[in-house]
Motif scaffolding. Structure first.
Motif, PDB file in Angstrom:
ATOM      1  N   PHE A   1       3.219 -10.632 -43.769  1.00  0.00           N
ATOM      2  CA  PHE A   1       4.670 -10.800 -43.659  1.00  0.00           C
ATOM      3  C   PHE A   1       5.059 -11.525 -42.373  1.00  0.00           C
ATOM      4  CE2 PHE A   1       4.670  -7.158 -46.709  1.00  0.00           C
ATOM      5  CZ  PHE A   1       5.276  -7.850 -47.756  1.00  0.00           C
ATOM      6  N   SER A   2       4.656 -12.774 -42.302  1.00  0.00           N
ATOM      7  CA  SER A   2       5.018 -13.658 -41.188  1.00  0.00           C
ATOM      8  C   SER A   2       4.744 -15.076 -41.632  1.00  0.00           C
ATOM      9  CB  SER A   2       4.205 -13.328 -39.936  1.00  0.00           C
ATOM     10  OG  SER A   2       2.828 -13.590 -40.140  1.00  0.00           O
ATOM     11  N   GLY A   3       5.495 -16.009 -41.073  1.00  0.00           N
ATOM     12  CA  GLY A   3       5.290 -17.412 -41.413  1.00  0.00           C
ATOM     13  C   GLY A   3       5.899 -17.784 -42.753  1.00  0.00           C
ATOM     14  N   THR A   4       6.163 -19.075 -42.920  1.00  0.00           N
ATOM     15  CA  THR A   4       6.756 -19.580 -44.163  1.00  0.00           C
ATOM     16  C   THR A   4       5.958 -20.737 -44.756  1.00  0.00           C
ATOM     17  OG1 THR A   4       8.189 -21.065 -42.889  1.00  0.00           O
ATOM     18  CG2 THR A   4       9.080 -18.898 -43.459  1.00  0.00           C
ATOM     19  N   ASP A   5       4.858 -21.124 -44.112  1.00  0.00           N
ATOM     20  CA  ASP A   5       4.074 -22.258 -44.588  1.00  0.00           C
ATOM     21  C   ASP A   5       3.105 -21.814 -45.681  1.00  0.00           C
ATOM     22  OD1 ASP A   5       2.752 -20.765 -42.528  1.00  0.00           O
ATOM     23  OD2 ASP A   5       1.208 -22.310 -42.443  1.00  0.00           O
ATOM     24  N   ASP A   6       2.518 -22.794 -46.361  1.00  0.00           N
ATOM     25  CA  ASP A   6       1.505 -22.527 -47.379  1.00  0.00           C
ATOM     26  C   ASP A   6       0.191 -22.287 -46.655  1.00  0.00           C
ATOM     27  OD1 ASP A   6       0.132 -22.314 -49.764  1.00  0.00           O
ATOM     28  OD2 ASP A   6      -0.122 -24.478 -49.993  1.00  0.00           O
ATOM     29  N   ASN A   7      -0.163 -21.025 -46.478  1.00  0.00           N
ATOM     30  CA  ASN A   7      -1.253 -20.638 -45.589  1.00  0.00           C
ATOM     31  C   ASN A   7      -2.391 -19.996 -46.375  1.00  0.00           C
ATOM     32  OD1 ASN A   7      -2.817 -19.077 -43.606  1.00  0.00           O
ATOM     33  ND2 ASN A   7      -1.214 -19.675 -42.184  1.00  0.00           N
TER      34      ASN A   7
END
Length: 389
Positions: free
Chosen positions: A209-215
């Protein structure tokens, strides 16, 4: 996948029913003086103490012991161990036990040769070691913390009403080796097993539950969570199921050996809240996380809505048809809550002995981090804790 990072993990793992045999190979790499660290004595009841000490004796080691390491290791216990280890002129610290014992061993590693007060240096100032550290090895008896393959060490100071974790930057603080035999977890009480399962799950959530990129890390995390949910249900019905317990043990390691944190900002506020609860109540760590996490996730849901939708669909298989994004996200948290209840986790702080007059101490003990979807204020923390009661 955004950002720059370095990944290195020097811990050598030996996994499986015959893993303890590999201790012989590892001991030859270190000097004669070994400090054996363990908890309340369960390893003496199940025969593991005798097996380990026999191997140490066969390898010609001089063994000193630090017994009685508690589930939330205290700074006073660390001071006691520092004296024992210094007198022993320790060459290797061997932790035999669960995550708290492994955490304690790492805290001891960075403190033995340090002339400064370790609480002030490592847990207030968050300095890194400036002295020679002592190698650590682990023989794990509980799956949960991932301490067997990371550089984290949590210590409790009851006088200050603080429970603080320091994840050291230097990879040499990680255990040099860890021995993981799922059979050693079988005698653990079911309450502790389930607390460990939720600790594993929440470790993954804290990074997910952190970041918004395609990771890529998020795809790995979803697989780990699904594996854990599946195996937890089998183990909850039959704690002696070796395959389920082995999968839980392996998932615990990968949940917090820094791999799925790469490319992520990471959150960790559930842990900050849970550790504050633990500092005041001394409750079992995994249960403190369970008691605060749903209130926290509902509180930040709209700030991180796309990820909560993904969580619902990919981890809990919520059917999105006819639902708004918020309804999908809430259905995911409802599925998670149902699973938590199925495991018998503590769902409220009162179950852990918390009372309303403890809330201010817990608020003051909560460290505020900025890696998640919402940066909390003290008032936010108070509301979350009140909702968790």
């Amino acid at each position: 996948m955004l950002g720059n990072f370095v990944y290195a993990n020097p811990t050598k793992l030996y996994f499986g029913a015959d893993a303890l045999n590999s201790l012989n190979m590892e001991l030859s790499k270190y000097g004669k003086n070994v400090v054996l660290v363990y908890g309340g004595g369960s390893i003496k009841k199940n025969g593991l103490y005798d097996a380990v000490t026999e191997i140490l004796k066969d390898n010609g080691k001089n063994v000193s012991e630090i017994a009685g390491v508690m589930p939330n290791p205290t700074i006073e216990k660390l001071y006691e161990g520092m004296e024992i280890a210094r007198n022993a002129k320790v060459d290797l610290i061997l932790a035999v036990g669960g995550g708290s014992v492994c955490d304690y061993a790492k805290a001891l590693s960075v403190s033995v040769n340090c002339p400064e007060d370790p609480w002030e240096k490592y847990y207030i100032k968050f300095d890194e070691p400036t002295c020679e550290t002592i190698p650590v090895g682990c023989v794990l008896t509980m799956a949960g913390t991932g301490s067997e393959m990371n550089a984290g060490a949590v210590i409790t100071n009851h006088k200050a009403k603080l429970k603080i974790g320091h994840v050291f930057a230097d990879e040499k603080i990680m255990p040099r080796f860890s021995i993981l035999n799922p059979n050693y977890t079988m005698t653990l009480p079911k309450y502790q097993m389930c607390a460990g399962i939720y600790d594993i799950f929440n470790h993954i959530c804290e990074q997910y539950f952190s970041g918004t990129d395609d990771n890529t890390s998020d795809y790995i995390s979803e697989g780990l969570m699904q594996s854990l949910i599946h195996s937890s249900r089998i183990a909850n019905a039959n704690p002696q199921d070796y395959e389920a317990r082995s999968n839980i043990m392996w998932t615990a390691t990968w949940a917090l050996n820094t791999l799925v944190a790469k490319g992520k900002s990471t959150d960790w506020m559930v842990h900050m809240l849970g550790q504050a609860v633990g500092a005041v109540t001394d409750a079992t760590h995994g249960m403190t996380l369970a008691a605060v996490s749903l209130a926290y996730y509902h509180y930040i849901l709209e700030a991180g809505l796309p990820k909560f939708v993904r969580f619902a669909e990919n981890v809990w298989h919520v059917d999105p048809a006819g639902k708004t994004d918020k309804e999908i996200a809430l259905a995911g948290l409802a599925a998670m809550e149902s699973w938590m209840q199925e495991l018998g986790l503590a769902m409220h702080l009162r179950e852990l002995g918390a009372t309303d007059d403890m809330i201010e101490d817990m608020v003051n003990a909560t460290l505020i981090l900025d890696g998640g979807y919402r940066i909390l204020t003290k008032e936010d923390i108070r509301k979350i804790l009140q909702t968790s009661m």
